[in-house]
Every structure is written in C-alpha cells, then in structure tokens.
Design a protein around this motif. Structure first.
Motif, short mmCIF file in Angstrom:
data_model
loop_
_atom_site.label_atom_id
_atom_site.label_comp_id
_atom_site.label_asym_id
_atom_site.label_seq_id
_atom_site.Cartn_x
_atom_site.Cartn_y
_atom_site.Cartn_z
N ASP A 68 0.84 -1.20 0.00
CA ASP A 68 0.00 0.00 0.00
C ASP A 68 0.88 1.25 0.00
OD1 ASP A 68 0.47 0.95 2.85
OD2 ASP A 68 -0.43 -0.99 3.28
N ARG A 80 -3.48 -10.48 -2.08
CA ARG A 80 -3.32 -9.03 -1.97
C ARG A 80 -1.92 -8.63 -2.46
NH1 ARG A 80 -2.08 -5.55 2.98
NH2 ARG A 80 -2.67 -3.46 2.32
N PHE A 138 -2.27 -5.42 -9.96
CA PHE A 138 -1.02 -5.20 -9.24
C PHE A 138 0.14 -6.01 -9.81
CE2 PHE A 138 -3.82 -3.17 -6.35
CZ PHE A 138 -3.05 -2.32 -5.55
N GLU A 180 0.21 4.11 -5.86
CA GLU A 180 -0.94 4.92 -5.45
C GLU A 180 -2.04 4.86 -6.51
OE1 GLU A 180 -2.38 9.33 -3.95
OE2 GLU A 180 -0.63 9.15 -5.25
N THR A 205 -3.85 1.52 -6.18
CA THR A 205 -4.67 1.54 -4.97
C THR A 205 -5.90 2.41 -5.17
OG1 THR A 205 -2.68 1.23 -3.62
CG2 THR A 205 -4.66 2.01 -2.49
N GLU A 217 -9.90 1.53 -4.91
CA GLU A 217 -10.77 2.34 -4.07
C GLU A 217 -11.92 2.93 -4.88
OE1 GLU A 217 -8.15 5.22 -2.40
OE2 GLU A 217 -7.47 3.90 -0.77
#
Length: 367
Positions: free
Chosen positions: A102, A172, A178, A328, A331, A335
């Motif tokens: 993260d 994850r 990712f 970022e 992520t 989100e």
C-alpha cells in the motif's frame, strides 16, 4: 566517491531470479556477489548455476561489505519488510513490483531511504528497453502531434495454467492490476507524465482457481482480489486513458495505443523490451513499422542504470518515486471501484529522461 563495478546481491531465488541473474552476471558495471533465499538450498543452487560466490540467508548477504545494491525479488507481501531491512543494513535496494502492498508503506520506505541517504529503485524496467525508449523518442519528436488519449489492454486466462506456484498472484498485492498493471501504468507515465485522477470498476469471475501444471497440478486455491479491472485515467498534462486488466479472458490481448492530434502510435507489449512499434498518420492507409534504437536484453536494466547513476551521482530512472506513484494509482483504482467515485492522486513524479542513444549494458563504463 567509489569507483569500479557496483556490488549487487539477490534476495529471492524464485522463477524470476533467473532473468535477473542471467543479465546482471553479464553486465561488466555490476558484480553479483550473493544470492539469498528462505530456502538456502535454492539460493545455493542459483549461485552455482550463475557462478555467484556467496549463497545463504538474507543476513549472510547483508553482511557482505562489498554489496551496495540488494535486488529484492521476494513475494509482494514481503517487499516492505525485506527492503526496510536492506536499508537498515546501509545498502541501496531495488525491488520487484509492486513497491509495497500500500502507498503508506511505500511512503515510509522512501522516507527511510532518504533519511539514510540511500536509493530505492523498482521494477518494472521494461520502459528502458528499445521498444518503449523508441516510442518515447517518437512522441518527443512530435510524430503524432500532441498526445490526447491512450488505450491500454491486458487480457489473459491468468497464470495458473503455466505457473507452478500461482497462489500468490491471486493474493493481496497481485491480481491482474497489481501484477501486470505496473508495466502498463509505468509505460504510460514514462510516455505521458504523471496521473491526476482515476475512476474504475472491478469484478472477480470466480472465488477459486485450479493449478494447471507442476507438482501441485489440479490443486484448487482461493482468489482474494479482483480479476477483471477497468479504469479511466486522467493525466496531469491533460490527456486521458482507458485501461483493462484481466485474468478472465480466454485469449491473450496486449496493447497500448496513444492517439495524438496528428496520428496514433501503437506501442509494443510493455511486459517486453522490444517491438513492434508502429505509427499511423492521419492520412495513412495502414500502419507502418518504426525502427528501434536501444537494447532488448531484458530484466536488470533498471538495476544497471541505478548502479551507473549511483557512481555518477545522477538520478536513476526506474525510481522508487515512480513506483510509489504507480502504487498509489493502482490503490486508487481499487478504491474507486469500491466507492464508485473518482479518486485523486496525491503523489507525482517527473517522467524520466530517455536513455542516451548508444547506451550499452555490455559496455564497461565504471572502470
């Protein structure tokens, strides 16, 4: 200031380590001094295969005073802890993607490095290959005018059909976004500059997958992450992009196209170092191939560029700052998919300068 080849060690002797060891042991400006792994026997086998003098656990290679850069090839969940340990040992670190799990972890890692006067580099370094470097020069020449929009697509059935240990690729810190997304996002940033905001949707096709090859063939495992992600991206400079990252397609599709005011540039697969690179002008009837300038040698170019930059006291191109911006962005994409809203990015990065024409990984430049 030190001179001569830069001492390098590898942490993580898994499948990807062969690509790094094959090249790094052939570059005269770096010297591979050690290989480490949780399974010491595996590290020893890799060290023997590539004539590396030391093999053992992480502490063993961190204790080598000649090692200046440690290449962190561990699984994503271990990236932050291993990298922080490398920094505490007073060594620079170059990691596989993603930087950390993260952005908060990534920001702390870069702050720790800065406080210690150390560097963080990070994959992917495919944008340093001939294909994407030639694309960057074509854009800079004005060949397609002002870049206005891009389309990026990566679709595949997923890696479980060929990878003997694919479970971590569905945990994850992995999944199509990712694991493969960094190649595409890094390429887009290297071509078109930093991102400003994103919006996305994400889905998971099925909760379990089955390993298709190797000793664990036929074994089912749980899927923790979205396996089909679609994102809209805005760049600080005003351009935009649409993107798809999927492990749910029966076919393999890889593409990046950049649309300009005077034409379109078709980039090579950003998970490779070569071509083809094509352009189509506004009045052209078909695509035409562009010549490539640069190296297609493969993984390790980012480590080599970092080593040469370290000796010259210059910025390295596959930087931790770039990796944090990509992290970022990824992520923020997840989100956005969860919240159904645009997410604005707080980090930024200066797009790296192209490599000099004639930059040769096999040339000894450090004495």
């Amino acid at each position: 200031m030190k001179t001569g080849p830069v001492g390098v060690a590898i942490v993580g002797a898994g499948a990807i380590s062969d690509a790094y060891l094959r090249n790094l042991t052939a570059f005269p400006d770096v010297e591979v001094l050690g290989v480490a792994d949780l399974e010491v026997e595996r590290a020893q086998a890799k060290a023997r295969a590539y004539d590396v003098p030391v093999a053992g656990d992480v502490d063993t290679i961190l204790a080598l005073p000649e090692v200046e850069i440690v290449v962190n090839l561990t699984i994503p969940a271990a990236h932050a802890a291993v990298a922080s340990g490398v920094l505490r040992a007073g060594k620079h670190v170059y990691g596989e993607k993603p930087l950390t799990l993260d952005p908060e972890e990534g920001d702390k890692l870069l702050a720790e490095a800065a406080a210690r006067g150390l560097r963080v580099g990070n994959a992917p370094d495919t944008f340093l290959g001939a294909g994407l470097q030639s694309a960057k020069r074509a854009l800079a020449s004005g060949m397609i005018g002002t870049p206005m929009a891009a389309t990026a697509v990566m679709q595949s059935p997923g890696p479980e059909s060929w990878h003997p240990n694919p479970e971590f690729l569905y945990q994850r810190g992995a999944g199509p976004l990712f694991d493969i997304g960094p190649y595409y996002l890094t390429a887009l940033i290297a071509m078109m500059g930093p991102l400003s905001k994103v919006a996305a949707t994400a889905r998971q096709a099925r909760p379990h997958r089955v390993i298709g090859s190797g000793p664990k063939g036929g074994t089912s495992f749980a899927v923790e992450v979205p396996t089909h992600v679609m994102a809209l991206i805005d760049f600080v400079g005003g351009a935009s992009a649409s993107s798809t990252f999927s492990f749910d397609s029966p076919a393999n599709v890889t593409m990046i196209e950049i649309i300009g005011t005077e034409g379109t540039l078709s980039l090579p697969d950003p998970n490779t170092f070569g071509g083809p690179l094509k352009v189509r002008g506004a009045g052209d009837g078909d695509w035409r191939d562009l010549p490539l300038e640069g190296t297609t040698i493969g993984r390790g170019l980012g480590v080599l560029d970092m080593a040469r930059a370290l000796r010259a006291d210059l910025p390295h191109r596959a930087s931790g700052t770039m990796a944090l911006h990509v992290l970022e962005a990824m992520t923020a994409i997840i989100e956005s998919a969860d919240r159904g809203e645009f997410r604005h990015l707080e980090t930024t990065v200066t797009e790296p300068d192209p490599l000099p024409i004639g930059w040769d990984p096999h040339e000894a430049t450090l004495g």
